[in-house]
Design a protein around this motif. Structure first.
Motif, mmCIF file in Angstrom:
data_model
loop_
_atom_site.group_PDB
_atom_site.id
_atom_site.type_symbol
_atom_site.label_atom_id
_atom_site.label_comp_id
_atom_site.label_asym_id
_atom_site.label_seq_id
_atom_site.Cartn_x
_atom_site.Cartn_y
_atom_site.Cartn_z
ATOM 1 N N ALA A 126 16.371 23.023 9.374
ATOM 2 C CA ALA A 126 15.526 23.628 10.558
ATOM 3 C C ALA A 126 14.798 22.275 10.072
ATOM 4 C CB ALA A 126 14.668 24.744 10.130
ATOM 5 N N ARG A 127 15.078 22.291 8.631
ATOM 6 C CA ARG A 127 13.770 20.939 8.418
ATOM 7 C C ARG A 127 14.739 19.390 8.087
ATOM 8 N NH1 ARG A 127 14.085 17.868 2.662
ATOM 9 N NH2 ARG A 127 11.336 17.362 2.745
ATOM 10 N N THR A 128 16.318 19.569 9.083
ATOM 11 C CA THR A 128 16.877 18.121 9.698
ATOM 12 C C THR A 128 16.735 17.609 10.646
ATOM 13 O OG1 THR A 128 19.031 19.209 7.926
ATOM 14 C CG2 THR A 128 19.117 17.540 9.588
ATOM 15 N N GLN A 129 16.508 19.144 11.719
ATOM 16 C CA GLN A 129 15.574 18.760 12.604
ATOM 17 C C GLN A 129 13.959 18.368 12.880
ATOM 18 O OE1 GLN A 129 16.474 22.501 14.956
ATOM 19 N NE2 GLN A 129 18.808 22.604 15.074
ATOM 20 N N SER A 130 12.900 18.626 12.187
ATOM 21 C CA SER A 130 11.866 18.375 12.014
ATOM 22 C C SER A 130 11.931 17.592 11.330
ATOM 23 C CB SER A 130 11.406 19.793 10.420
ATOM 24 O OG SER A 130 9.855 19.588 10.946
ATOM 25 N N ILE A 131 12.793 16.707 10.730
ATOM 26 C CA ILE A 131 12.654 15.448 10.320
ATOM 27 C C ILE A 131 13.109 14.312 10.763
ATOM 28 C CG2 ILE A 131 12.570 13.693 8.930
ATOM 29 C CD1 ILE A 131 12.095 16.644 6.236
ATOM 30 N N ASP A 132 14.872 14.280 10.245
ATOM 31 C CA ASP A 132 15.160 12.882 11.162
ATOM 32 C C ASP A 132 15.110 13.445 12.588
ATOM 33 O OD1 ASP A 132 17.571 12.896 8.880
ATOM 34 O OD2 ASP A 132 16.442 14.691 8.244
ATOM 35 N N ARG A 133 15.128 14.439 13.320
ATOM 36 C CA ARG A 133 15.053 14.170 14.672
ATOM 37 C C ARG A 133 13.537 13.715 15.272
ATOM 38 N NH1 ARG A 133 16.364 20.156 17.928
ATOM 39 N NH2 ARG A 133 14.415 19.696 17.331
ATOM 40 N N ASP A 134 13.205 15.324 15.165
ATOM 41 C CA ASP A 134 11.571 15.419 15.935
ATOM 42 C C ASP A 134 10.583 14.434 15.219
ATOM 43 O OD1 ASP A 134 12.813 17.373 17.388
ATOM 44 O OD2 ASP A 134 12.154 19.133 15.927
ATOM 45 N N SER A 135 10.422 14.464 14.146
ATOM 46 C CA SER A 135 9.513 12.919 13.514
ATOM 47 C C SER A 135 10.003 11.761 13.353
ATOM 48 C CB SER A 135 9.085 13.543 12.185
ATOM 49 O OG SER A 135 7.598 12.147 11.341
ATOM 50 N N ASP A 163 0.931 -1.196 0.043
ATOM 51 C CA ASP A 163 -0.007 -0.215 0.110
ATOM 52 C C ASP A 163 1.477 1.169 0.203
ATOM 53 O OD1 ASP A 163 -2.607 -1.338 0.259
ATOM 54 O OD2 ASP A 163 -2.215 -1.527 2.177
ATOM 55 N N VAL A 164 0.090 2.063 -0.528
ATOM 56 C CA VAL A 164 1.103 3.447 -1.002
ATOM 57 C C VAL A 164 0.408 4.359 0.424
ATOM 58 C CG1 VAL A 164 2.207 4.814 -2.211
ATOM 59 C CG2 VAL A 164 2.472 2.809 -2.834
ATOM 60 N N MET A 165 0.448 5.194 0.704
ATOM 61 C CA MET A 165 -0.020 6.227 1.492
ATOM 62 C C MET A 165 1.083 6.820 1.190
ATOM 63 S SD MET A 165 0.139 7.100 6.322
ATOM 64 C CE MET A 165 -1.019 5.019 6.716
ATOM 65 N N VAL A 166 -0.179 8.563 1.346
ATOM 66 C CA VAL A 166 0.458 10.244 0.679
ATOM 67 C C VAL A 166 0.144 10.718 1.982
ATOM 68 C CG1 VAL A 166 0.803 11.781 -0.341
ATOM 69 C CG2 VAL A 166 0.334 9.410 -1.738
ATOM 70 N N SER A 167 1.500 10.831 3.332
ATOM 71 C CA SER A 167 1.734 12.062 4.208
ATOM 72 C C SER A 167 2.698 11.961 4.468
ATOM 73 C CB SER A 167 1.125 10.410 4.937
ATOM 74 O OG SER A 167 0.917 11.507 6.961
ATOM 75 N N SER A 168 3.057 13.554 4.503
ATOM 76 C CA SER A 168 4.538 14.312 4.700
ATOM 77 C C SER A 168 5.132 13.946 5.894
ATOM 78 C CB SER A 168 4.608 15.301 4.555
ATOM 79 O OG SER A 168 5.687 16.085 4.653
ATOM 80 N N LEU A 169 6.072 13.377 6.186
ATOM 81 C CA LEU A 169 6.739 12.932 7.692
ATOM 82 C C LEU A 169 7.481 14.564 7.826
ATOM 83 C CD1 LEU A 169 8.986 10.048 7.217
ATOM 84 C CD2 LEU A 169 6.715 10.247 8.143
ATOM 85 N N GLU A 170 7.385 15.840 7.284
ATOM 86 C CA GLU A 170 7.418 17.107 7.201
ATOM 87 C C GLU A 170 6.490 17.218 8.440
ATOM 88 O OE1 GLU A 170 9.782 20.997 5.795
ATOM 89 O OE2 GLU A 170 8.785 19.552 4.745
ATOM 90 N N ASP A 171 5.373 17.416 8.391
ATOM 91 C CA ASP A 171 3.946 17.539 8.557
ATOM 92 C C ASP A 171 3.942 16.752 10.357
ATOM 93 O OD1 ASP A 171 3.479 19.878 6.492
ATOM 94 O OD2 ASP A 171 2.411 18.047 5.535
ATOM 95 N N VAL A 172 4.420 16.330 10.575
ATOM 96 C CA VAL A 172 4.239 14.594 11.969
ATOM 97 C C VAL A 172 4.776 15.590 13.056
ATOM 98 C CG1 VAL A 172 4.651 13.279 12.876
ATOM 99 C CG2 VAL A 172 4.257 12.459 10.792
ATOM 100 N N LYS A 173 4.178 16.508 13.615
ATOM 101 C CA LYS A 173 4.375 17.952 14.516
ATOM 102 C C LYS A 173 4.489 17.742 16.320
ATOM 103 C CE LYS A 173 5.748 20.674 11.637
ATOM 104 N NZ LYS A 173 7.423 20.821 11.177
ATOM 105 N N SER A 174 3.288 15.741 16.190
ATOM 106 C CA SER A 174 3.550 15.400 17.419
ATOM 107 C C SER A 174 3.392 14.289 17.505
ATOM 108 C CB SER A 174 1.856 15.964 18.097
ATOM 109 O OG SER A 174 1.090 15.438 17.411
ATOM 110 N N LYS A 175 3.166 13.094 18.700
ATOM 111 C CA LYS A 175 3.249 11.845 18.961
ATOM 112 C C LYS A 175 1.658 11.727 18.147
ATOM 113 C CE LYS A 175 2.507 9.555 22.600
ATOM 114 N NZ LYS A 175 3.091 9.563 24.650
#
Length: 265
Positions: free
Chosen positions: A95-104, A55-67
């Motif tokens: 900022a994007r590295t922190q948002s995806i590689d760390r926070d998400s 299955d392919v799910m379209v969902s940007s990991l950059e938009d994942v801001k919380s658990k």
């Protein structure tokens, strides 16, 4: 092993594209998370368009801001295993590295920890993600690693280390969660060799993305856990994974795990 459901985060990445057919070959179902619907055909082409297994799910990991955001993705896919093979790829600045590689990534780790049906979490990191010199490294190994981590990879290093340590802490508290942090060296796009060195390796060296994918699949299909460094070598993938398990290799050796745990206490 019975059929499993795998949530593959960063599904359009080079390693993920190569990993997908390895997972499907085990009769597992893959939910591949991508940020752009235009990437869907690339995913399906890796499994000859087998819509039943992927299955392919379209969902940007950059938009994942919380658990909670991460939990929504998990609830939609209902995985047994999670693979994190995503990242900013150096695009978009620190900022994007922190948002995806760390926070998400951390949000997904924490959500997975609260989802008892998830039994495995495999995070693809990199060999230099550590605070202290590995006991088996030379002083030259460590000096070179520090130069890279404090230089060109400064922001990536900080993000990956935070995620690695979070998963390590989570796994120490939830014993039924099999956590693997796969830590390859310099990645290349050459053809996979099928020969690797897994565990206590040198600090410098390369590995093909195809071999990383093969090792990741084998690790998921085993009882392996902990930090595992990966370079090209002379063992088959199956033998390397078997040896790492039998020898109880964990490259977290030398790190202060208690200090990792303290901020989460």
């Amino acid at each position: 092993m019975a059929s499993k459901r795998v949530l593959l985060l960063g599904g359009h990445g080079k390693i993920s594209l190569l990993l997908t057919p390895h997972l499907v070959a085990r009769s597992w179902h893959v939910t591949s998370v991508i940020r752009d619907a235009a990437q869907k055909d690339d995913i399906l082409s890796m499994v000859d368009g087998d819509h039943r297994s992927v299955d392919v799910m379209v969902s940007s990991l950059e938009d994942v801001k919380s658990k909670s955001d991460a939990q929504q993705v998990i609830d939609r896919s209902k995985p047994d295993y999670i693979v994190w093979s995503a990242g900013a790829g150096g695009k978009g600045g620190p900022a994007r590295t922190q948002s995806i590689d760390r926070d998400s990534c951390i949000h997904f780790i924490q959500a997975a920890a609260d989802t008892k049906s998830i039994s495995k979490f495999l995070l693809i990191s990199y060999i230099g993600s550590r605070r202290t010199k590995a006991p088996w490294w030379t002083d030259e190994d460590w000096k070179g690693t520090q130069e890279v981590n404090n230089g060109v990879l400064k922001h990536y290093y900080a993000a990956k280390l935070a995620a690695d340590e979070c998963l390590t802490v989570i796994a120490s508290g939830r014993k039924d969660l099999q956590a693997v942090i796969l830590r390859p060296g310099l990645l290349t796009d050459e053809e996979a060799t099928g020969k690797v060195r897994l565990g206590r390796t040198k600090a410098r060296g390369s590995i093909t993305r195809g071999d990383v994918a093969a090792v990741a699949a084998q690790l998921l299909d085993s009882e392996a856990k902990g930090w595992l460094d990966l370079l090209e070598g002379d063992e088959t993938v199956a033998d390397a994974v078997k040896r790492a398990i039998e020898d109880k290799v964990d490259c977290v050796e030398g790190e202060d795990v208690d200090s990792m745990i303290r901020p989460y206490a």
